[in-house]
Design an enzyme around this catalytic site. Structure first.
Site, PDB file in Angstrom:
ATOM      1  N   TYR A 104       0.847  -1.194   0.000  1.00  0.00           N
ATOM      2  CA  TYR A 104       0.000   0.000   0.000  1.00  0.00           C
ATOM      3  C   TYR A 104       0.879   1.240   0.000  1.00  0.00           C
ATOM      4  O   TYR A 104       1.915   1.276   0.672  1.00  0.00           O
ATOM      5  CB  TYR A 104      -0.878   0.052   1.245  1.00  0.00           C
ATOM      6  CG  TYR A 104      -1.995  -0.958   1.275  1.00  0.00           C
ATOM      7  CD1 TYR A 104      -3.266  -0.627   0.841  1.00  0.00           C
ATOM      8  CD2 TYR A 104      -1.783  -2.238   1.774  1.00  0.00           C
ATOM      9  CE1 TYR A 104      -4.306  -1.536   0.895  1.00  0.00           C
ATOM     10  CE2 TYR A 104      -2.815  -3.166   1.831  1.00  0.00           C
ATOM     11  CZ  TYR A 104      -4.067  -2.810   1.390  1.00  0.00           C
ATOM     12  OH  TYR A 104      -5.092  -3.709   1.447  1.00  0.00           O
ATOM     13  N   HIS A 158     -10.494  -3.015  -1.341  1.00  0.00           N
ATOM     14  CA  HIS A 158     -11.407  -2.464  -0.332  1.00  0.00           C
ATOM     15  C   HIS A 158     -12.455  -1.580  -1.006  1.00  0.00           C
ATOM     16  O   HIS A 158     -12.114  -0.810  -1.907  1.00  0.00           O
ATOM     17  CB  HIS A 158     -10.642  -1.606   0.674  1.00  0.00           C
ATOM     18  CG  HIS A 158      -9.652  -2.366   1.499  1.00  0.00           C
ATOM     19  ND1 HIS A 158      -9.953  -2.882   2.734  1.00  0.00           N
ATOM     20  CD2 HIS A 158      -8.364  -2.696   1.275  1.00  0.00           C
ATOM     21  CE1 HIS A 158      -8.881  -3.494   3.238  1.00  0.00           C
ATOM     22  NE2 HIS A 158      -7.895  -3.391   2.376  1.00  0.00           N
TER      23      HIS A 158
END
Lengths: 234, 173
Positions: A104, A158
Site C-alpha cells: 500500500y 477495499h
C-alpha cells in the site's frame, strides 16, 4: 409526520461477528455488551449525498500522469441493488487497495515489496441511474500480515458504499475467484454463511474485460432494503 | 431475494481515502451554531485506537449545499478525533416522540469486522430526560457513555471505549 420506513434487519449469518478469535485484532476492539436496539428514526433513514461535481470521480487507478502502473490491468464492474433487487443509483463508491506487489502507498505499510509511483492507491466512482459502476485498476498482490506466523492476506480490493441512508453504509472487501489464500483468511472466513462469503468473491467475466487490454471481474453488491411492513407487530 | 452483502474490516490502510477537510462540516460555508466535537477512541486495554476512521452524520440541521451533514476523521496517535460542525437541534422520533439533539457516530477500524454505531448527545439538554434512546438505557453509567461533556469554548467531548468496564453503548441499527 409519518414515521420513516425502517431498513430491514440483517439476515442471520450474513454478517461477521464483532469478535472473531482467529482475527487477532478483534480481541481488544470488540464490544462485549449487547448492542442496544434502536428502531430507525430520521437519523438512520437519511444519509449523506455526494455529487460528482464536488467529489471528482477517479475511475482509473492504473495510470498516473499518463504512465501505466506495473501489474495485471483489470476492469471491475457490477451493479449495486437493494435487497428487493432495485438498483441503487447515483451513489458514491470509494476504492482502495495494494499495488501489484502487495504494497500500500501508506506510511504504515512496512512490507518489503516495491512501491509503484504510477499506481493510484485509491479511487472513487458513482453508480449510474441503473446502479452500474465500473473502474480500471491493477490486480492487487497478496501480502503478509502479523495476525499469525506466515499469515498472508488474499488479493483484495477495499470498497466503501453509502447508499441512501446512514443505515445502509457498508465497508467490505472484494476477493478474486480461485485465490488459494481464501480458505486461510480469517477476515473472510469470519462470515458465518458460505453463500455470504461467496458473494465477496468476484468472478472472471469476459463481457466486462476488454480484448487485448484487460481482464474483467464482476462484483455485484446488495445494500439493505426497506422493511416491507414498517410497523409489523404481529 | 438477496440479502445485504457482508461487511469486512476497513483495515489499517484506509487513509488512502482520507481527505482531512472532511472533518470540517462547515467548510462549504454553513451558517449556524458552530461547535467542535472531540473524543478519544480506546480499546479494551485502554490503549488508544490510532488507526480508526470515525464518521458522523446528523439529520439536523438538514444537509444542503452548504452543510454536508456528514464528516470523516481519522484518529491520531493518541486515538483522538476532532470535527467542526453545527450544533444539531431536536429531531422527530418515532410516533409522537422528540429526540434530543444528537450526532450519529460510526467507528470503523482494523479489528472491527463491522462498523460500530453510537451517538453523541449533549450534556445539559432538557430533552435528554425524555429521549427515546437514552430513556431505554436503564443504567445511568451506561447512558452517560452517549453524552458529550463541555470541553472548552463551543467544544464537546465524547470518548469512545470499544470494550471494557466503561464500554460505550453501541447501537443495533
Amino acid at each position: 409526520m409519518a414515521d420513516p420506513v425502517p431498513f430491514r434487519a440483517y439476515s442471520p449469518g450474513s454478517q461477521p461477528p464483532y469478535g472473531a478469535s482467529a482475527y487477532r485484532s478483534t480481541t481488544a476492539r470488540h464490544p462485549k455488551q449487547k448492542l442496544q436496539p434502536l428502531p430507525h428514526t430520521v437519523t438512520e433513514t437519511t444519509g449523506p449525498r455526494f455529487a460528482p461535481g464536488r467529489f471528482e470521480p477517479i475511475a482509473d487507478l492504473s495510470v498516473v500522469d499518463g504512465k501505466p502502473a506495473l501489474g495485471e490491468r483489470i476492469i471491475v464492474a457490477g451493479t449495486i441493488t437493494d435487497e428487493d433487487g432495485r438498483p441503487v443509483p447515483d451513489t458514491m463508491i470509494e476504492i482502495w487497495q495494494a499495488n501489484c506487489a502487495g504494497r500500500y502507498q501508506h506510511p504504515g505499510d512496512t512490507h518489503d515489496a516495491p512501491l509503484d509511483e504510477n499506481f493510484r492507491g485509491a479511487g472513487r466512482v458513482f453508480t449510474d441511474a441503473e446502479g452500474h459502476y465500473r473502474f480500471v485498476t491493477i490486480r492487487p498482490g497478496a501480502y503478509p500480515w502479523a495476525n499469525a506466523p506466515n499469515a498472508w492476506r488474499p488479493n483484495h480490493i477495499h470498497f466503501s458504499y453509502f447508499g441512501p441512508a446512514f443505515a445502509t453504509r457498508l465497508i467490505t472487501q472484494m476477493y478474486f475467484e480461485g485465490d488459494p489464500l481464501l480458505p486461510h483468511d480469517p477476515v473472510l472466513q469470519a462470515i458465518p454463511d458460505e453463500s455470504a462469503r461467496q458473494r465477496l468473491v468476484a468472478s472472471l467475466d469476459f463481457s466486462i474485460g476488454q480484448e487485448d487490454w484487460a481482464l474483467g471481474y464482476r462484483f455485484d453488491v446488495v445494500l439493505r432494503g426497506r422493511s416491507a411492513t414498517p410497523m409489523e407487530n404481529t | 431475494m438477496a440479502t445485504a452483502t457482508a461487511s469486512q474490516t476497513i483495515g489499517p490502510f484506509w487513509h488512502l481515502l482520507e481527505d482531512k477537510d472532511w472533518a470540517d462540516l462547515t467548510r462549504f460555508g454553513a451558517t449556524g451554531e458552530r461547535i467542535t466535537l472531540i473524543g478519544r477512541v480506546q480499546d479494551g486495554a485502554g490503549a488508544p485506537v490510532a488507526d480508526a476512521c470515525v464518521e458522523i452524520w446528523q439529520a439536523d440541521p438538514p444537509a444542503d449545499d452548504t452543510f454536508p451533514g456528514f464528516g470523516r476523521c481519522g484518529t491520531d496517535q493518541n486515538g483522538m478525533f476532532r470535527f467542526a460542525t453545527l450544533k444539531p437541534g431536536p429531531v422527530p422520533g418515532r410516533g409522537n416522540a422528540t429526540q434530543a439533539p444528537h450526532i450519529a457516530i460510526q467507528v470503523f477500524a482494523r479489528g472491527l469486522l463491522r462498523g460500530l454505531v453510537t451517538r453523541a448527545y449533549f450534556e445539559g439538554e432538557s430533552l435528554n430526560e425524555t429521549d427515546p434512546l437514552l430513556t431505554a438505557i436503564d443504567s445511568p453509567a451506561r447512558r452517560k457513555t452517549l453524552i458529550a461533556r463541555p470541553a472548552g469554548e463551543a467544544t464537546w467531548r465524547l470518548d469512545i471505549r470499544l470494550q471494557g468496564g466503561d464500554e460505550t453503548v453501541f447501537l443495533d441499527v
